[in-house]
Design an enzyme around this catalytic site. Structure first.
Site, mmCIF file in Angstrom:
data_model
loop_
_atom_site.group_PDB
_atom_site.id
_atom_site.type_symbol
_atom_site.label_atom_id
_atom_site.label_comp_id
_atom_site.label_asym_id
_atom_site.label_seq_id
_atom_site.Cartn_x
_atom_site.Cartn_y
_atom_site.Cartn_z
ATOM 1 N N SER A 250 1.007 -1.165 0.066
ATOM 2 C CA SER A 250 0.217 0.102 -0.202
ATOM 3 C C SER A 250 0.608 1.041 0.216
ATOM 4 O O SER A 250 1.759 1.168 0.571
ATOM 5 C CB SER A 250 -1.194 0.501 1.677
ATOM 6 O OG SER A 250 -0.046 -0.275 1.896
ATOM 7 N N LYS A 251 0.689 2.179 -0.133
ATOM 8 C CA LYS A 251 1.180 3.878 -0.242
ATOM 9 C C LYS A 251 1.630 3.880 0.668
ATOM 10 O O LYS A 251 2.345 4.465 0.536
ATOM 11 C CB LYS A 251 -0.293 4.758 -0.383
ATOM 12 C CG LYS A 251 0.015 5.581 -1.653
ATOM 13 C CD LYS A 251 -1.770 6.518 -2.233
ATOM 14 C CE LYS A 251 -1.145 7.499 -2.816
ATOM 15 N NZ LYS A 251 -2.076 7.785 -3.834
ATOM 16 N N ARG A 252 0.917 3.887 1.970
ATOM 17 C CA ARG A 252 1.527 4.014 3.054
ATOM 18 C C ARG A 252 2.900 4.199 3.380
ATOM 19 O O ARG A 252 3.608 4.720 4.143
ATOM 20 C CB ARG A 252 0.374 3.502 4.444
ATOM 21 C CG ARG A 252 -1.023 4.395 5.295
ATOM 22 C CD ARG A 252 -0.881 5.222 5.053
ATOM 23 N NE ARG A 252 0.079 5.887 5.853
ATOM 24 C CZ ARG A 252 -1.385 6.934 6.785
ATOM 25 N NH1 ARG A 252 -2.468 6.563 7.380
ATOM 26 N NH2 ARG A 252 -0.652 7.943 7.932
ATOM 27 N N GLY A 254 5.722 3.145 1.771
ATOM 28 C CA GLY A 254 6.107 3.425 0.316
ATOM 29 C C GLY A 254 5.918 3.341 -1.044
ATOM 30 O O GLY A 254 5.139 4.093 -1.141
#
Length: 470
Positions: A250-252, A254
């Site tokens: 997920s974006k969170r 990396g």
RNA sequence: GGCCCGUUCGUCUAGUGGUUAGGACUCAGGGUUUUCAUCUCUGCAACAGGAGUUCGAUUCUCCUACGGGCUACCA
């Protein structure tokens, strides 16, 4: 005929996991002389992002994955954007309703809000949902014209369904646990389940290769196929790509957008190669694969079923390998695009530096000494810089002024001559590097000097000597 | 909670009813090199646990544990 598809929703960017899914589909299509279709799943009107489709297509193009049909291509089974296929979904839904396999569900917005707010247990909600399940079909259809509604799939309340997955084998589901899934939302758009099943069938998809997160929806999809009396395609659910902590990538945690990696200076060959090995592996120890080799070696039955952590360090290693073997001119073109400075870089500079970088971005700081110079102040007690070294550098500067062009051999001959003439015994290499580049470390100094040219070197030496009171 | 999927070095993975469980990345230490890097060599490091089947299980079966996914009028 193998026909596979990549069906992203246009929420802004191409996810690295999406890239792998697209890649595997592409490899499978190519290997079997099949077709790869791009389909845009934009049925969630609340999550539309402007320019997302164009961005998706251009990123996919960058990666070298080519589509045979899609919104940007001509194809006979389009349109390939779901929002342009609404009438198709409605027509099929009506058929489902008439056959008693689906039913409209009419409740007022207030009722829905109440359910949402009060956190009523989902089984109670499901119970309530079935209120319209056995309404008279003709009456239902009549009411649909004037009343707000969603359409739900009539899921059998008992029994089990068994589906074969090419990666995991047989998977079984208990139907009594599945709710009457909404297939048409109140805004008239279909949900993923309905749209993807209809499209996969109408677009004659032979193999559905998609992420593992869809396994839970498989029974609903299989049920839809049954209701339409359509033949099931082959399914292959790919293992998830994971964060360091093993949660879904997920974006969170990396970068997950392919464009992030493009901007960081990764080569498409490296990204494709690395990502291809996340969940798939040949039977030997081979790790470096070109796209052509992947097409040749890939097989669905060698895809693993367990998730894979995305490790940037190994990706960097792949990138390094590809940069080292990439030709100088191609690299120059790529680097020019990423450079923030207006530097006139040459192939020879790139050739000199390409063994020492991990990504294209690194070139910028490695290139800097060619274009930016400021003399370094040397301490009086620095043992590297004896008086004889200063004399040597002075003599070198003089020699350079007399030269216009210089090869590495010329350069070595020159310094050997000066060394013997002045009887220099100490290490000349490091002082020379510091004086001319202003840095302690860097690429091979002989080559650096040769590329920089005698004139500039002489100029820099003079500046350096002057700066240090010589 | 329920359903489903999964579990070989830290990571990506190979592999088999009997192997010194192989490779790659990372890390550590040598060597090469005028520095850094490259290159090269060596090393560290794994079959989640428990039953069962078997002469023998990392490999087959079951259970447990752990991890993950899904459980939306999102895909």
């Amino acid at each position: 005929m193998v026909r596979v598809r990549f069906a992203p929703s246009p929420t802004g960017y191409l996810h690295i996991g999406g890239l792998r899914t697209a890649l595997y589909n592409y490899l499978y299509a190519k290997q079997n002389n099949g077709k790869l279709i791009l389909r845009i799943e934009d049925t969630d009107r609340t999550r539309l992002v402007g320019g997302a489709v164009e961005n998706l297509i251009s990123t996919l193009e960058w990666s070298g994955i080519e589509f045979d049909e899609g919104p940007h291509k001509i194809g006979e089974l389009g349109p390939y954007t779901q929002s342009e296929r609404l009438s198709i979904y409605h027509q099929h839904t009506l058929e489902l309703i008439k056959n008693g396999n689906a039913y409209p569900c009419f409740y007022p917005q207030e009722r829905l809000d109440m359910i949402k707010q009060k956190h009523i247990p989902s089984d109670i909600v499901a119970e309530y949902d079935r209120r319209f399940r056995d309404l008279n079909i003709t009456e239902s259809i009549d009411r649909m014209a004037n009343e707000n509604h969603v359409v739900r799939l009539k899921v059998p309340s008992k029994g089990a369904i068994s589906i074969y997955d090419d990666i995991r084998g047989k998977i079984e589901f208990d139907l009594s646990l599945i709710q009457d899934q909404i297939i048409i939302k109140s805004d008239g758009y279909p949900t993923y389940h309905l749209a993807s099943v209809i499209d996969d069938h109408l677009m004659q998809i032979s193999h559905v290769i998609r992420g593992e997160e869809w396994i839970a929806s498989l029974p609903k999809h299989a049920l839809l196929y049954q209701c339409f009396d359509w033949e099931l395609p082959n399914f292959a659910h790919l293992p998830l790509l994971l964060n360091q902590d093993k949660s879904k990538l997920s974006k969170r945690q990396g970068d997950v957008a392919v464009e992030d990696y493009i901007n960081k200076g990764f080569l498409k060959e490296a990204l494709i190669n690395y990502v291809s090995l996340l969940g798939w592996h040949g039977s030997d120890n081979k790790e470096i694969y070109s796209m052509a080799e992947l097409i040749d070696c890939f097989s669905i039955n060698r895809i693993k079923s367990s998730g894979a952590i995305f490790d940037v360090k190994k990706l960097l290693w792949f990138n390094q390998q590809y940069i080292k073997t990439c030709d100088d001119l191609s690299l120059k073109i790529l680097i020019d695009k990423l450079l923030t400075q207006k530097w006139e870089i040459s192939s020879s500079m790139i050739n000199l530096l390409k063994d020492s970088v991990e990504n294209l971005k690194d070139f910028e700081k490695e290139l800097e000494p060619f274009f930016v110079f400021s003399p370094i102040k040397i301490d009086i007690d620095n043992k590297l810089f004896s008086q004889e070294i200063y004399s040597f550098l002075m003599a070198l500067s003089d020699c350079f002024t007399e030269m216009t062009v210089m090869t590495v051999d010329d350069f070595k001959l020159t310094i050997n001559n000066i060394k013997s003439e002045y009887n220099v015994l100490g290490n000349i290499w490091k002082p020379m590097r510091i004086a001319i580049t202003g840095k302690e470390h860097g690429p091979d100094i002989s080559q650096f000097i040769t590329i920089l040219g005698p004139k500039e070197c002489s100029e820099r030496l003079k500046q350096f000597l002057h700066f240090n009171g010589q």
